[in-house]
Design an enzyme around this catalytic site. Structure first.
Site, PDB file in Angstrom:
ATOM      1  N   PRO A   1      -5.465  -9.335   8.544  1.00  0.00           N
ATOM      2  CA  PRO A   1      -6.241  -9.887   7.419  1.00  0.00           C
ATOM      3  C   PRO A   1      -5.413 -10.832   6.548  1.00  0.00           C
ATOM      4  O   PRO A   1      -5.959 -11.682   5.856  1.00  0.00           O
ATOM      5  CB  PRO A   1      -6.654  -8.635   6.627  1.00  0.00           C
ATOM      6  CG  PRO A   1      -6.594  -7.520   7.613  1.00  0.00           C
ATOM      7  CD  PRO A   1      -5.469  -7.872   8.556  1.00  0.00           C
TER       8      PRO A   1
ATOM      9  N   GLU B   1       0.836  -1.201   0.000  1.00  0.00           N
ATOM     10  CA  GLU B   1       0.000   0.000   0.000  1.00  0.00           C
ATOM     11  C   GLU B   1       0.872   1.254   0.000  1.00  0.00           C
ATOM     12  O   GLU B   1       1.672   1.445   0.911  1.00  0.00           O
ATOM     13  CB  GLU B   1      -0.913  -0.023   1.238  1.00  0.00           C
ATOM     14  CG  GLU B   1      -1.939  -1.148   1.157  1.00  0.00           C
ATOM     15  CD  GLU B   1      -2.448  -1.614   2.517  1.00  0.00           C
ATOM     16  OE1 GLU B   1      -2.102  -0.999   3.535  1.00  0.00           O
ATOM     17  OE2 GLU B   1      -3.185  -2.621   2.548  1.00  0.00           O
TER      18      GLU B   1
ATOM     19  N   HIS C   1      -1.913   1.028  15.924  1.00  0.00           N
ATOM     20  CA  HIS C   1      -0.700   1.441  15.209  1.00  0.00           C
ATOM     21  C   HIS C   1       0.541   1.278  16.083  1.00  0.00           C
ATOM     22  O   HIS C   1       1.510   2.019  15.930  1.00  0.00           O
ATOM     23  CB  HIS C   1      -0.812   2.902  14.743  1.00  0.00           C
ATOM     24  CG  HIS C   1      -1.811   3.100  13.643  1.00  0.00           C
ATOM     25  ND1 HIS C   1      -3.161   2.943  13.820  1.00  0.00           N
ATOM     26  CD2 HIS C   1      -1.657   3.422  12.337  1.00  0.00           C
ATOM     27  CE1 HIS C   1      -3.782   3.179  12.673  1.00  0.00           C
ATOM     28  NE2 HIS C   1      -2.890   3.477  11.768  1.00  0.00           N
TER      29      HIS C   1
ATOM     30  N   GLU D   1      -5.089  -6.402   2.524  1.00  0.00           N
ATOM     31  CA  GLU D   1      -3.912  -7.166   2.960  1.00  0.00           C
ATOM     32  C   GLU D   1      -4.030  -8.659   2.662  1.00  0.00           C
ATOM     33  O   GLU D   1      -3.042  -9.293   2.291  1.00  0.00           O
ATOM     34  CB  GLU D   1      -3.663  -6.940   4.456  1.00  0.00           C
ATOM     35  CG  GLU D   1      -3.241  -5.512   4.814  1.00  0.00           C
ATOM     36  CD  GLU D   1      -4.417  -4.564   4.962  1.00  0.00           C
ATOM     37  OE1 GLU D   1      -5.579  -5.046   4.963  1.00  0.00           O
ATOM     38  OE2 GLU D   1      -4.200  -3.348   5.073  1.00  0.00           O
TER      39      GLU D   1
ATOM     40  N   GLN E   1       1.620  -2.146   5.669  1.00  0.00           N
ATOM     41  CA  GLN E   1       1.846  -0.754   6.061  1.00  0.00           C
ATOM     42  C   GLN E   1       2.115  -0.562   7.556  1.00  0.00           C
ATOM     43  O   GLN E   1       2.933   0.249   7.944  1.00  0.00           O
ATOM     44  CB  GLN E   1       0.672   0.095   5.614  1.00  0.00           C
ATOM     45  CG  GLN E   1       0.968   1.568   5.642  1.00  0.00           C
ATOM     46  CD  GLN E   1      -0.096   2.345   4.909  1.00  0.00           C
ATOM     47  OE1 GLN E   1      -1.253   2.378   5.331  1.00  0.00           O
ATOM     48  NE2 GLN E   1       0.271   2.956   3.801  1.00  0.00           N
ATOM     49  N   PHE E   2       1.408  -1.300   8.373  1.00  0.00           N
ATOM     50  CA  PHE E   2       1.676  -1.357   9.807  1.00  0.00           C
ATOM     51  C   PHE E   2       1.518  -2.825  10.223  1.00  0.00           C
ATOM     52  O   PHE E   2       0.658  -3.516   9.679  1.00  0.00           O
ATOM     53  CB  PHE E   2       0.691  -0.504  10.615  1.00  0.00           C
ATOM     54  CG  PHE E   2       0.915   0.971  10.483  1.00  0.00           C
ATOM     55  CD1 PHE E   2       1.730   1.664  11.380  1.00  0.00           C
ATOM     56  CD2 PHE E   2       0.318   1.682   9.457  1.00  0.00           C
ATOM     57  CE1 PHE E   2       1.944   3.023  11.242  1.00  0.00           C
ATOM     58  CE2 PHE E   2       0.537   3.047   9.323  1.00  0.00           C
ATOM     59  CZ  PHE E   2       1.353   3.716  10.227  1.00  0.00           C
ATOM     60  N   ALA E   3       2.304  -3.255  11.205  1.00  0.00           N
ATOM     61  CA  ALA E   3       2.159  -4.635  11.667  1.00  0.00           C
ATOM     62  C   ALA E   3       0.730  -4.885  12.140  1.00  0.00           C
ATOM     63  O   ALA E   3       0.210  -5.994  12.049  1.00  0.00           O
ATOM     64  CB  ALA E   3       3.147  -4.926  12.793  1.00  0.00           C
ATOM     65  N   ASP E   4       0.104  -3.835  12.637  1.00  0.00           N
ATOM     66  CA  ASP E   4      -1.281  -3.943  13.111  1.00  0.00           C
ATOM     67  C   ASP E   4      -2.252  -4.256  11.970  1.00  0.00           C
ATOM     68  O   ASP E   4      -3.386  -4.631  12.212  1.00  0.00           O
ATOM     69  CB  ASP E   4      -1.717  -2.620  13.746  1.00  0.00           C
ATOM     70  CG  ASP E   4      -0.670  -2.064  14.681  1.00  0.00           C
ATOM     71  OD1 ASP E   4      -0.900  -2.047  15.891  1.00  0.00           O
ATOM     72  OD2 ASP E   4       0.401  -1.647  14.198  1.00  0.00           O
ATOM     73  N   TYR E   5      -1.822  -4.039  10.727  1.00  0.00           N
ATOM     74  CA  TYR E   5      -2.701  -4.294   9.573  1.00  0.00           C
ATOM     75  C   TYR E   5      -2.494  -5.695   9.003  1.00  0.00           C
ATOM     76  O   TYR E   5      -3.079  -6.052   7.997  1.00  0.00           O
ATOM     77  CB  TYR E   5      -2.424  -3.309   8.437  1.00  0.00           C
ATOM     78  CG  TYR E   5      -2.709  -1.870   8.699  1.00  0.00           C
ATOM     79  CD1 TYR E   5      -3.209  -1.418   9.916  1.00  0.00           C
ATOM     80  CD2 TYR E   5      -2.481  -0.919   7.701  1.00  0.00           C
ATOM     81  CE1 TYR E   5      -3.450  -0.085  10.131  1.00  0.00           C
ATOM     82  CE2 TYR E   5      -2.724   0.420   7.916  1.00  0.00           C
ATOM     83  CZ  TYR E   5      -3.203   0.834   9.129  1.00  0.00           C
ATOM     84  OH  TYR E   5      -3.441   2.166   9.336  1.00  0.00           O
TER      85      TYR E   5
END
Lengths: 337, 354
Positions: free
Chosen positions: A89, A29, A129, A60, A82-86
Site C-alpha cells: 500500500p 505500527e 508474511h 501503510e 511491520q512486514f515487507a508483505d505489508y
C-alpha cells in the site's frame, strides 16, 4: 563489545542515533508502546518519549506519505513497515514520491529517511508474511536497498542508512533475527551468541552502504548472496568441501560490482542465490552484470538458485526455500560444466 | 442510548448520536427473540469455535501448527450471531486473518480447516494457504486474508457482483478495529454507497490492534460513525451477546436487502488470547481479561438463556460431548493427513502449469 542478536543490534542502532540526533523519529505500527512486532524498537518510547518513538494507525500508504513529508521538511524518520508483505500500500508513495523527490526538485528537497521491514521466509508465515520483494525496490531509481546478514552489519548498515541523505529501504531477514540460519531446518537452532559477527560495539560505527563483504575466501566458484542466504552459502561450501568464495552483497542498490567482478574473474564461475522468486529477481540483474563484466573469464554458465515462481506456500516451505541441497546441485553444475 | 423521535423518513427510532436530519436511518435493532432450538444451535456453534481454537492453540504448542495463528476465542458471538442470519446459498462472507471462527460458523467441515492449519494436503487450501489464507467458494466464504484491511475492498467487489447479477445476495465483509484505519476501507465505502451495493461492513472491535488499543490509534474511536461522511449509517452492537448480534444482523439485512446500500456494524467484542501465538499481551492487565471472561463471556451468557428456557443440564452436556468428539476428530484428521505432494508446489500459481 557486547554479544547481540540481530534484534538487539538493530535496537542499539536506533538508540545510538536517536541519542545523537534529535531530528530522528521512529514511527510505525506498534513500534512505540509495544516495541515492534519483533521487538526491534523496544524501549525507545520509554527512553525518548512519545513524540520521537510513536505508534501509527494501520495505514501503510498514509504512514509512508506522512513520513516523506516529515523528511522533506527536515526530520529523519525511521519507519517500520511491520512486514515487507505489508509495504505494497505504501509502494505508490515510495516509488512516485520518495524515489523521485530529489530529482524533480533539482536537489532542493532531499529525503533522509529509512523504511525498515522484517522480510523473507523460513518461519511458516505463508504467502502474506514471507515475501522477499527486494527486486521491486531495486528496480526503482532514487532509493537504496540494504539487506544485512548478521548483527554487526545490521547495526552498522542501519546507522549508515539513517545518516544517508537519500531514502533507504532496509530489509531485515526475520529468519535470522535470533540466529544464523543455514537452511538445515531439521537441525537445532543456533543462537547468534556463538557467531563472531554477534560481537557488536555498543556505540556508534557504520558499515558503508554499497560495499560488499567477502564472507568466505575461495578459488573455485563465487557465490553471490545476501541476507539469510549468506549462511546457506557458507554452510553448503563448508559441508560439501567446495572451495567457494562467498560474497555478502549487504547492499543491492548500489551494488558493489567491483568486489563481484574481482571475485568472478578469479574463480571463473558464479552461482547466485536468493530467496525471492526467480523471474525478474535480483539474481537476473546480477547475472547480467557478471556477464557484462566477466564474460571472457567465465568457465561455465552463471547459475541461479532462487525461490520458485509461485506464492510462498505455507506447507512445502522447505521445498520452496532455496536451501543447501539446491545450492549444492547448482555448485556442482557450475564446477563440472 | 437515548431515543429521539424519528425524522420524516420514518425509519423508526435512531440513537441521538447517529441522528442527522434528512437522512433515512435504520431502526434501532432489537435483541433477537430466538427459539429454544435456535439458541441451542448458537450454543453449539460458539462452543465448537471455542473448543476448536483451544485445540488449535494446543497443536501450535506441540509444533503441529507453525507460523502465524490468530485465535477467535472470546469473539464467538459475532460470527455466529451475524452469519446465522445469512443465507449461505446466496450471501458471501469475507474476513481478515482471524478467520477460523467465520468458517466454522458458515458450516465448513472442521476437519479440513484444522488440516489447513497443520499444512496438510487434505486442508481446504491443500495446505498451501495456512491459518490466514483459507477459502471455500462452495460455501461462499471468500477468505481468509493476511493483509490488514485488503479484504474490505474485495468484499465491495463481491457486493458489486451480487447487485450486477441481481442474485439477491449480500456480502458480509469483516475487518478489525486496526484495519478500520486503512485508506482503502474508505475508498471502498465511497464506492459502495455511490453504487448502493448490498454489503454489510462489520467492524469487529476487539479493542486491540495487536498491541495498540483503539483510542491510541483512532481519532474517532466510536467506529460505527466511520461511515457517516459517506452517508453509510452505522450501528454499535454488543458483540458479546449473540442475540443482540443476531438482532443487529436482522436490521442490517433489512436495510441492505431493501436496496438502500451499505450499512456499517461495529461489534464491541474482546479477544481473550494474544493477537497471535507469540504475543505476551503486556499491553493489558490480566485483570482486564479476567473481568471480561467473568462478566461478559458469550458462551456462558447463552448457557444462562438456555437454562432459563428450561433446557436441562444433561442436554447441554450432550452437546458438550459431541463438540469434544468433533474437535478431537479434527485434530486426529489434521495430524494424520499427509503433507501435500511436492508436485503441488507449482499447481495453481496460474491455471496452466509453466
Amino acid at each position: 563489545m557486547t554479544v547481540m542478536n540481530m534484534i538487539e543490534a538493530l535496537n542499539s542502532a536506533h538508540d545510538v542515533m536517536m541519542g545523537r540526533d534529535p531530528d530522528i523519529v521512529v514511527m510505525g505500527e506498534d513500534v512505540g508502546y509495544f516495541g515492534g512486532v519483533f521487538r526491534v524498537t523496544a524501549g525507545l518510547q520509554k527512553k525518548y518519549g512519545k513524540t520521537r518513538a510513536f505508534d501509527t494507525p494501520i495505514a501503510e500508504g498514509g504512514i509512508a506519505g506522512t513520513a516523506i513529508g516529515m523528511a522533506a521538511y527536515g526530520l529523519k524518520p525511521v519507519v517500520e513497515m511491520q512486514f515487507a508483505d505489508y509495504i505494497y500500500p505504501a509502494f505508490d508513495q515510495i516509488v512516485s514520491e520518495a524515489g523521485r523527490m530529489r530529482y524533480r526538485t533539482a536537489g532542493e528537497w532531499t529525503l533522509p529517511m529509512v523504511f525498515r521491514s522484517p522480510y523473507g521466509g523460513g518461519i511458516f508465515g505463508g504467502q502474506t508474511h514471507s515475501q522477499s520483494p527486494e527486486a521491486l525496490f531495486a528496480h526503482v531509481c532514487g532509493i537504496k536497498t540494504v539487506i544485512p546478514s548478521n548483527p554487526y552489519d545490521a547495526k552498522g548498515l542501519l546507522i549508515a542508512a539513517i545518516e544517508d541523505p537519500d531514502p533507504v529501504i532496509f530489509f531485515e531477514p526475520k529468519r535470522i533475527y535470533n540466529g544464523p540460519f543455514d537452511g538445515f531446518h531439521e537441525r537445532p537452532v543456533t543462537p547468534w551468541a556463538k557467531h563472531p559477527a554477534a560481537e557488536v560495539p555498543e556505540g556508534y560505527y557504520t558499515v558503508p552502504l554499497g560495499k560488499a563483504a567477502v564472507a568466505r575466501e575461495g578459488n573455485d566458484v563465487t557465490i553471490l548472496a545476501y541476507g539469510t542466504m549468506v549462511h546457506v552459502a557458507l554452510a553448503t561450501a563448508e559441508e560439501q568441501g567446495i572451495d567457494a568464495e562467498v560474497i555478502d552483497l549487504r547492499t543491492i542498490v548500489p551494488v558493489d560490482i567491483d568486489t563481484i567482478e574481482a571475485s568472478v574473474k578469479k574463480t571463473g564461475r558464479c552461482v547466485i542465490i536468493h530467496e525471492a522468486t526467480r523471474t525478474g529477481g535480483f539474481g537476473a540483474e546480477l547475472a547480467a552484470l557478471v556477464q557484462e563484466r566477466c564474460f571472457y573469464h567465465l568457465e561455465a554458465p552463471v547459475q541461479r538458485v532462487t525461490g520458485y515462481d509461485t506464492p510462498y506456500p505455507h506447507s512445502l516451505e522447505w521445498t520452496y526455500f532455496p536451501g543447501p541441497t539446491r545450492l549444492g546441485i547448482a555448485l556442482k553444475k557450475a564446477l563440472e560444466d | 442510548m437515548a431515543k429521539t423521535p424519528t425524522t420524516k423518513s420514518g425509519a423508526g427510532d435512531a440513537p441521538a448520536a447517529q441522528q442527522i436530519s434528512n437522512r433515512e436511518r435504520p431502526a434501532e435493532p432489537q435483541r433477537y427473540e430466538a427459539s429454544k432450538e435456535e439458541m441451542l444451535e448458537y450454543y453449539r456453534q460458539m462452543l465448537l469455535i471455542r473448543r476448536f481454537e483451544e485445540k488449535a492453540g494446543q497443536l501450535y504448542g506441540l509444533g503441529l501448527i507453525g507460523g502465524f495463528c490468530h485465535l477467535y476465542i472470546g469473539q464467538e458471538a459475532v460470527a455466529v450471531g451475524l452469519q446465522s442470519a445469512l443465507d449461505s446459498k446466496t450471501d458471501s462472507v469475507i474476513t481478515g486473518y482471524r478467520d477460523h471462527g467465520h468458517m466454522l460458523a458458515y458450516g465448513i467441515d472442521p476437519n479440513v480447516i484444522m488440516a489447513e492449519l497443520t499444512g496438510r494436503a487434505a486442508g481446504i487450501s491443500k495446505g498451501k494457504g495456512g491459518s490466514m489464507h483459507m477459502f471455500s467458494v462452495e460455501h461462499k466464504f471468500y477468505g481468509g486474508h493476511g493483509i490488514v484491511g485488503a479484504q474490505v475492498s474485495l468484499g465491495t467487489g463481491l457486493a458489486f457482483k451480487h447487485k450486477y447479477s441481481n442474485d439477491g445476495g449480500v456480502c458480509m465483509a469483516y475487518f478489525g478495529d486496526g484495519a478500520a484505519n486503512q485508506g482503502q476501507v474508505y475508498e471502498s465505502f465511497n464506492m459502495a454507497e455511490l453504487w448502493k451495493l448490498p454489503i454489510i461492513y462489520v467492524i469487529e472491535n476487539n479493542q486491540y490492534a495487536m498491541g495498540t488499543s483503539v483510542n491510541r490509534a483512532s481519532s474517532e474511536d466510536q467506529l460505527y460513525k466511520r461511515g457517516e461522511s459517506f452517508r453509510i449509517p452505522g450501528i454499535q452492537v454488543d458483540g458479546m451477546d449473540v442475540l443482540a448480534v443476531r438482532g443487529a444482523a436482522e436490521e442490517a439485512l433489512a436495510w441492505v436487502r431493501a436496496g438502500k446500500g451499505p450499512i456499517l456494524l461495529e461489534l464491541k467484542t474482546y479477544r481473550y488470547r494474544g493477537h497471535s501465538m507469540s504475543d505476551p499481551a503486556k499491553y493489558r492487565s490480566r485483570d482486564e481479561v479476567q473481568a471480561v471472561r467473568d462478566k461478559s463471556d458469550p458462551i456462558e451468557a447463552i448457557k444462562r438463556e438456555l437454562e432459563a428456557a428450561g433446557v436441562k443440564a444433561d442436554e447441554i452436556k450432550t452437546i458438550d460431548n459431541e463438540i469434544k468428539r468433533i474437535v478431537a476428530e479434527s485434530a486426529d484428521f489434521a495430524e494424520q493427513s499427509p503433507e501435500p505432494d511436492l508436485s503441488e508446489l507449482y499447481t495453481d500459481a496460474l491455471v496452466e502449469k509453466y
